[in-house]
Enzyme design. Structure first.
Site, PDB file in Angstrom:
ATOM      1  N   GLU A  12       0.825  -1.212   0.000  1.00 19.48           N
ATOM      2  CA  GLU A  12       0.000   0.000   0.000  1.00 19.48           C
ATOM      3  C   GLU A  12       0.857   1.259   0.000  1.00 19.48           C
ATOM      4  OE1 GLU A  12      -4.138  -0.771   2.313  1.00 19.48           O
ATOM      5  OE2 GLU A  12      -2.371  -0.761   3.561  1.00 19.48           O
ATOM      6  N   CYS A  29       3.587   8.416   0.623  1.00 16.99           N
ATOM      7  CA  CYS A  29       4.065   7.590   1.736  1.00 16.99           C
ATOM      8  C   CYS A  29       4.107   6.160   1.225  1.00 16.99           C
ATOM      9  CB  CYS A  29       3.076   7.743   2.888  1.00 16.99           C
ATOM     10  SG  CYS A  29       3.356   6.626   4.267  1.00 16.99           S
ATOM     11  N   CYS A  39       5.177  -6.496   8.534  1.00 14.45           N
ATOM     12  CA  CYS A  39       6.318  -5.970   9.288  1.00 14.45           C
ATOM     13  C   CYS A  39       6.607  -6.899  10.462  1.00 14.45           C
ATOM     14  CB  CYS A  39       6.010  -4.558   9.807  1.00 14.45           C
ATOM     15  SG  CYS A  39       7.385  -3.800  10.705  1.00 14.45           S
ATOM     16  N   CYS A  73       5.374  -3.618  16.960  1.00 11.75           N
ATOM     17  CA  CYS A  73       4.952  -2.508  17.833  1.00 11.75           C
ATOM     18  C   CYS A  73       3.484  -2.736  18.220  1.00 11.75           C
ATOM     19  CB  CYS A  73       5.112  -1.161  17.120  1.00 11.75           C
ATOM     20  SG  CYS A  73       6.812  -0.810  16.634  1.00 11.75           S
ATOM     21  N   CYS A 113       0.466  -0.778  16.387  1.00  8.81           N
ATOM     22  CA  CYS A 113       0.487  -0.575  14.929  1.00  8.81           C
ATOM     23  C   CYS A 113      -0.327  -1.638  14.195  1.00  8.81           C
ATOM     24  CB  CYS A 113       1.938  -0.600  14.452  1.00  8.81           C
ATOM     25  SG  CYS A 113       2.092  -0.462  12.660  1.00  8.81           S
ATOM     26  N   GLY A 166       6.080  -1.696   6.929  1.00  5.57           N
ATOM     27  CA  GLY A 166       7.416  -2.286   7.003  1.00  5.57           C
ATOM     28  C   GLY A 166       8.449  -1.408   7.677  1.00  5.57           C
ATOM     29  N   GLU A 167       9.587  -2.018   7.989  1.00  2.42           N
ATOM     30  CA  GLU A 167      10.717  -1.310   8.602  1.00  2.42           C
ATOM     31  C   GLU A 167      11.787  -1.121   7.520  1.00  2.42           C
ATOM     32  OE1 GLU A 167      11.734   0.405  11.249  1.00  2.42           O
ATOM     33  OE2 GLU A 167      13.618   0.477  10.168  1.00  2.42           O
ATOM     34  N   LEU A 186      10.220   7.293  18.155  1.00  2.00           N
ATOM     35  CA  LEU A 186      10.695   7.152  19.540  1.00  2.00           C
ATOM     36  C   LEU A 186       9.530   6.761  20.454  1.00  2.00           C
ATOM     37  CD1 LEU A 186      13.367   7.387  21.057  1.00  2.00           C
ATOM     38  CD2 LEU A 186      12.800   9.752  21.592  1.00  2.00           C
ATOM     39  N   CYS A 217      -1.711   7.452   9.429  1.00  4.79           N
ATOM     40  CA  CYS A 217      -0.514   6.836  10.001  1.00  4.79           C
ATOM     41  C   CYS A 217      -0.825   5.560  10.750  1.00  4.79           C
ATOM     42  CB  CYS A 217       0.091   7.778  11.034  1.00  4.79           C
ATOM     43  SG  CYS A 217       1.260   8.879  10.370  1.00  4.79           S
TER      44      CYS A 217
HETATM   45  N1  SAH Z   1       8.856   1.015  10.645  1.00  6.68           N
HETATM   46  C1  SAH Z   1       9.033   2.426  10.445  1.00  6.68           C
HETATM   47  C2  SAH Z   1       8.097   2.937   9.404  1.00  6.68           C
HETATM   48  C3  SAH Z   1       6.642   2.913   9.819  1.00  6.68           C
HETATM   49  S1  SAH Z   1       6.188   4.564   9.752  1.00  6.68           S
HETATM   50  C4  SAH Z   1       8.936   3.157  11.759  1.00  6.68           C
HETATM   51  O1  SAH Z   1       8.706   2.496  12.769  1.00  6.68           O
HETATM   52  O2  SAH Z   1       9.159   4.344  11.792  1.00  6.68           O
HETATM   53  C5  SAH Z   1       4.731   4.703  10.455  1.00  6.68           C
HETATM   54  C6  SAH Z   1       4.703   5.651  11.636  1.00  6.68           C
HETATM   55  O3  SAH Z   1       3.373   5.593  12.143  1.00  6.68           O
HETATM   56  C7  SAH Z   1       5.623   5.186  12.758  1.00  6.68           C
HETATM   57  O4  SAH Z   1       6.089   6.303  13.502  1.00  6.68           O
HETATM   58  C8  SAH Z   1       4.653   4.381  13.583  1.00  6.68           C
HETATM   59  O5  SAH Z   1       5.106   4.200  14.897  1.00  6.68           O
HETATM   60  C9  SAH Z   1       3.410   5.215  13.504  1.00  6.68           C
HETATM   61  N2  SAH Z   1       2.160   4.524  13.839  1.00  6.68           N
HETATM   62  C10 SAH Z   1       1.908   3.207  13.875  1.00  6.68           C
HETATM   63  N3  SAH Z   1       0.631   2.966  14.226  1.00  6.68           N
HETATM   64  C11 SAH Z   1       0.060   4.179  14.432  1.00  6.68           C
HETATM   65  C12 SAH Z   1      -1.256   4.602  14.772  1.00  6.68           C
HETATM   66  N4  SAH Z   1      -2.236   3.740  14.971  1.00  6.68           N
HETATM   67  N5  SAH Z   1      -1.485   5.925  14.883  1.00  6.68           N
HETATM   68  C13 SAH Z   1      -0.502   6.822  14.627  1.00  6.68           C
HETATM   69  N6  SAH Z   1       0.736   6.485  14.267  1.00  6.68           N
HETATM   70  C14 SAH Z   1       1.023   5.176  14.188  1.00  6.68           C
END
Ligand code: SAH
Length: 342
Positions: free
Chosen positions: A92, A107, A114, A118, A121, A161-162, A215, A333
């Protein structure tokens, strides 16, 4: 016989392909421009190529093996694209106005699913299938441009993904975005959950793009509770690594911090975050948690979001709140979770 994939190829590779097949070398430049600068969606639209060259390309080549399977448009005009990959998996990407009107941001994803796990997520719930190839990463931008007729000005690696787990394909795709698609290095942002060895590797490369770090917590204990990666790479070590990254590259990093009610959104959290990142050259991007039915986490009330921002700003940090985009089509996000075939 499998067709030659044009997307992602350099001009030299295209020239070789044309010459090897008895075509004239200078046609390669035309094809190159049609794909990368004009996002032509088929060979018949490459109008300055003679009919014979178009027929040759149709027979022996294809632009990409990735196809747009579905497209959704949100009330705020954010678009979500679902791509089908040649092995039946899905990826996506999201197209949106991210910061200002001159910019159009895509994006994009780097993996199917992934493995980082987390807890908040949606992508993590899918588990991990595989890395995307360079062709699949590049095709997301090419297909968005070909479909919409619009030029993507900014690219963020913040989809599924990471990115740093797919390091070689990530860096190769950045190179192609810069050289072939002519997207400026500073308009490209890589977001990571914080893999220390790979951050060091990025610092060694001539990597002028922006590094964003998810973070999401003010200390090790709180981070570990929501991000398993913190078991492997400790909070203080991560901050140290980021400091040396900023020293080596001369670039500020972006701290991403998803605010979740009762988890990491208190005044104490804000103050502790300010202290733990005080010596790190960084801007903070607060993301209001996007709720989804599979997750127990909630977004904070508005007043707490603002209080958190004010407290961080009082410490001298530049803080932005990321506006929610495309929530009604699950494009916001952390909501990307295309169903995969099992
Ligand atoms: N793996 C990478 C890229 C993912 S980016 C990373 O961890 O940065 C996606 C961003 O959205 C990350 O900062 C992730 O922590 C955040 N994210 C994940 N689930 C979310 C949610 N439900 N609401 C808002 N941000 C979220």
């Amino acid at each position: 016989m499998e067709k030659f994939k044009l997307i992602g190829k350099t001009i030299a590779e295209l020239e070789n392909f044309m010459i090897e097949n008895g075509q004239s070398k200078f046609r390669a430049r035309q094809v190159f421009n049609w794909i990368y600068l004009k996002s032509a969606d088929c060979f018949d639209n490459m109008t300055d190529l003679p009919q014979s060259a178009r027929e040759f390309l149709k027979e022996k080549a294809e632009i990409t093996s990735v196809v747009i399977k579905e497209k959704q448009i949100s009330k705020d005009s954010t678009m979500k694209f679902l791509f089908e990959l040649s092995d039946g998996n899905f990826a996506e990407a999201v197209l949106m106005r991210f910061d200002n009107r001159a910019n159009l941001t895509a994006c994009i994803s780097t993996q199917v699913g992934c493995p980082m796990g987390c807890s908040f997520c949606a992508t993590a719930k899918l588990g991990f299938k595989r890395n995307l190839t360079v062709e699949e990463i590049i095709s997301q931008i090419y297909l968005i441009q070909a479909d919409t007729g619009l030029k993507v000005t900014n690219i963020v690696y913040m989809g599924q993904g990471e990115p740093l787990l797919n390091f070689n394909n990530l860096t190769e795709s950045i190179k192609i975005f810069r050289e072939n698609f002519v997207v400026g290095a500073r308009r490209i942002t890589v977001s990571t959950c914080g893999l220390i060895p790979e951050i060091n590797k990025l610092a060694e490369l001539d990597f002028q793009s922006t590094l964003a770090i998810s973070l999401h917590a003010p200390n090790q204990e709180k981070r570990k509770a929501i991000m398993p990666v913190a078991n492997k790479y400790k909070y203080d070590d991560l901050i140290k690594t980021l400091k040396s990254y900023t020293e080596k590259t001369g670039r500020r990093v972006t701290i991403e911090y998803v605010l979740m009610k009762g988890i990491n959104d208190s005044a104490e959290d804000a103050k502790e975050l300010a202290i733990s990142t005080a010596k790190l050259k960084s801007n903070v991007n607060l993301i209001v948690y996007n709720e989804n039915e599979k997750s127990p986490y909630k977004k904070p009330v508005k007043e707490n979001i603002l209080k958190f921002k004010y407290l961080l700003e009082a410490s001298g940090k530049k803080v932005t709140i990321r506006l929610e985009r495309g929530a009604d089509i699950d494009a916001a996000c952390g909501q990307l979770s295309a169903k995969m075939k099992s």
